[in-house]
Write a protein that holds these residues in place. Sequence first.
Motif, PDB file in Angstrom:
ATOM      1  N   ARG A 197       0.830  -1.204   0.000  1.00 42.27           N
ATOM      2  CA  ARG A 197       0.000   0.000   0.000  1.00 42.27           C
ATOM      3  C   ARG A 197       0.865   1.256   0.000  1.00 42.27           C
ATOM      4  NH1 ARG A 197      -2.039   3.804   3.289  1.00 42.27           N
ATOM      5  NH2 ARG A 197      -4.186   4.509   2.902  1.00 42.27           N
ATOM      6  N   ARG A 231      -9.276   2.105  -9.188  1.00 45.04           N
ATOM      7  CA  ARG A 231      -8.383   2.742  -8.209  1.00 45.04           C
ATOM      8  C   ARG A 231      -8.320   1.974  -6.876  1.00 45.04           C
ATOM      9  NH1 ARG A 231      -7.141   8.235  -8.967  1.00 45.04           N
ATOM     10  NH2 ARG A 231      -8.117   9.228 -10.772  1.00 45.04           N
ATOM     11  N   LEU A 243      -5.140   0.719  -5.029  1.00 48.19           N
ATOM     12  CA  LEU A 243      -4.156   1.669  -4.504  1.00 48.19           C
ATOM     13  C   LEU A 243      -4.215   1.774  -2.980  1.00 48.19           C
ATOM     14  CD1 LEU A 243      -4.691   4.544  -7.107  1.00 48.19           C
ATOM     15  CD2 LEU A 243      -2.762   2.939  -7.008  1.00 48.19           C
ATOM     16  N   GLY A 244      -5.392   1.616  -2.416  1.00 50.34           N
ATOM     17  CA  GLY A 244      -5.543   1.818  -0.974  1.00 50.34           C
ATOM     18  C   GLY A 244      -5.609   0.546  -0.160  1.00 50.34           C
ATOM     19  N   ARG A 258       2.396   1.818  -3.453  1.00 47.60           N
ATOM     20  CA  ARG A 258       1.371   2.241  -4.407  1.00 47.60           C
ATOM     21  C   ARG A 258       0.960   3.694  -4.188  1.00 47.60           C
ATOM     22  NH1 ARG A 258      -2.353  -3.235  -3.881  1.00 47.60           N
ATOM     23  NH2 ARG A 258      -1.257  -4.482  -5.446  1.00 47.60           N
ATOM     24  N   GLN A 259       0.838   4.081  -2.929  1.00 42.46           N
ATOM     25  CA  GLN A 259       0.483   5.470  -2.650  1.00 42.46           C
ATOM     26  C   GLN A 259       1.575   6.417  -3.153  1.00 42.46           C
ATOM     27  OE1 GLN A 259      -2.378   6.821  -1.170  1.00 42.46           O
ATOM     28  NE2 GLN A 259      -3.198   4.763  -1.491  1.00 42.46           N
ATOM     29  N   SER A 260       2.816   5.993  -3.025  1.00 44.61           N
ATOM     30  CA  SER A 260       3.933   6.846  -3.415  1.00 44.61           C
ATOM     31  C   SER A 260       4.173   6.863  -4.924  1.00 44.61           C
ATOM     32  CB  SER A 260       5.206   6.385  -2.694  1.00 44.61           C
ATOM     33  OG  SER A 260       6.331   7.090  -3.161  1.00 44.61           O
ATOM     34  N   ARG A 315      -0.186   5.827  -7.330  1.00 43.69           N
ATOM     35  CA  ARG A 315      -1.298   6.780  -7.311  1.00 43.69           C
ATOM     36  C   ARG A 315      -1.082   7.951  -8.268  1.00 43.69           C
ATOM     37  NH1 ARG A 315      -5.698   7.896  -4.431  1.00 43.69           N
ATOM     38  NH2 ARG A 315      -5.295   6.250  -2.897  1.00 43.69           N
TER      39      ARG A 315
END
Length: 550
Positions: free
Chosen positions: A410, A456, A459-460, A413-415, A418
């Motif tokens: 996670r 999406r 991503l979270g 992916r956020q870094s 996204r």
Amino acid sequence: MSQPFDLSLFPGLPPEVVQAVSELQFELSVERAARQHEQSVVAEKDAFITELKKLIEKLEGQVQEYRRAKFGPKSEKLDPAQLELALEDLETAIAETQAQIAAVEEKIAASAADPERATPRKERKTRALPQSLPRVERVIEPDSIACPCGCGDMVRIGEDRTERLDFIPARYQVIVTVRPKYACPKGRAGVVQAKAPAHLLEGSWPTEALLAQIAVSKHSEHMPLNRQAVVMARLGVPIDRSVLADWMGRTGALIAPVVDHMATILKQGSTRLYVDETTAPVLDPGRGKTKTGYLWAVLRDDRGWGGSAPPGVVFHYRAGRKGEYAAEILDGFNGTIQVDAYGAYTHLATPKRTGGKPLRLAFCWAHGRRKLIKAKPKKGSPIVDEALLRIAALYKVEGAIRGSAPDHRRAVRQSLSRPLVDEFFTWLTAQAARVSRKSELGEAMAYMLRRQDGFRLFLGDGHVDIDSNLVENAIRSPAMNRRNALFAGHDEGGRNWARFASLIGTCKMNGVEPYAYLRDLFTKLANGHLAKDIDALMPWAYAQKVIASE
């Protein structure tokens, strides 16, 4: 001098002149013959070289076609099973052309002016055969080892070994169980006799091993029962196809509780499942043709985020593809399902869902990518090319974090992912405004834009994957079985397919040999193990037992 010199036209020549002229004529004839031979050799070699060039050109074309079929964009449009068949034929053609090239090269070497200087053809490297295979040594001795010098027998100084793979045809045998009866010779006691061994199909011929072989041949190796009956007859066992079908039907009913329990485990012990469906044509006698049933696959595989739960897949046969079937199959499951954007799943994500809380739908990026590729015009499209490059960047990130812990996935992916996804949908929105919505490309872009939330979702949540390719891979085997058997004869036959496909598919996911597992399962079912400990009958439990015994 092109013509022989006729000495008879000049009588009276001195003998030494006649001798000299004759020797000259002989030398010239030898030289002419040598020149003609050389010319014929050169012409033959030129013909071989011309043939070789054509074969090499043919081979290059075949290799190009193979690479295009396996790695090029066109592979996206082929059914995986069709692709395997196409590659098989291409590989066969390549091997044939290579053999033809080798034969021509040998002819060129043999026609060389100095064969001794010709470069010998390198021997083909052979792969090592598995050490687990039994080996039968065949020693070939010379006719005689007597030494020519008369000193006696020669001594052994070494040996050459070559290995070839052999095949022993299947052999059927009849197991005769004899249970002697014992009684008191004076008639003072009853009769003593050993208890009859338990059989999975009481009153029938097949052993549990034979039933496992028939099931694996049909559902894993995709050989319909009518073809198996032909093979059995060739090996001396003429058993009708209808008898084999009776055995498989009765066995399928006995394994139903095992598959049902496995389905319950997958739903109750998971927060994320893959779901997909594939057609299962079923004969409809009333109409004289087939109707379309469906195999719904529910798969668990937590290895992508380092989960410890064993992977498994269960196929559910249903008569259609309506959303009510998806709701029924997923009854009691709460969490995330990884699916394509088929509408049957949409109502499961609403508060109106019965059978549990609203599910989260994680849509498959591979499906979106395929739609873009399919919509690409023959002349090409910069929009599609750019979209594929942007999606490829996401997959590169996924490849780096596969198998990592959910929190790490996670965070990465956020870094990294996204911003890529945000940019992708901003860019796709701008491109969609330039393309007609009614065009195939416009529809492909709208497909992804309308479902941004589902695309999406990965991503979270580090437990979620970017696509549902794992379940697509799992349904390839039933699809191949469908291609060979064409259709099931009845709805119950479709359910039978689903049960065996579930056990065999789960075996493959856990690295278990399906025949060994089914033979063990049938033996345990015959001995009443189902009522004792059904959890021990799961394919992953058998896998752990095999590992412990090694």
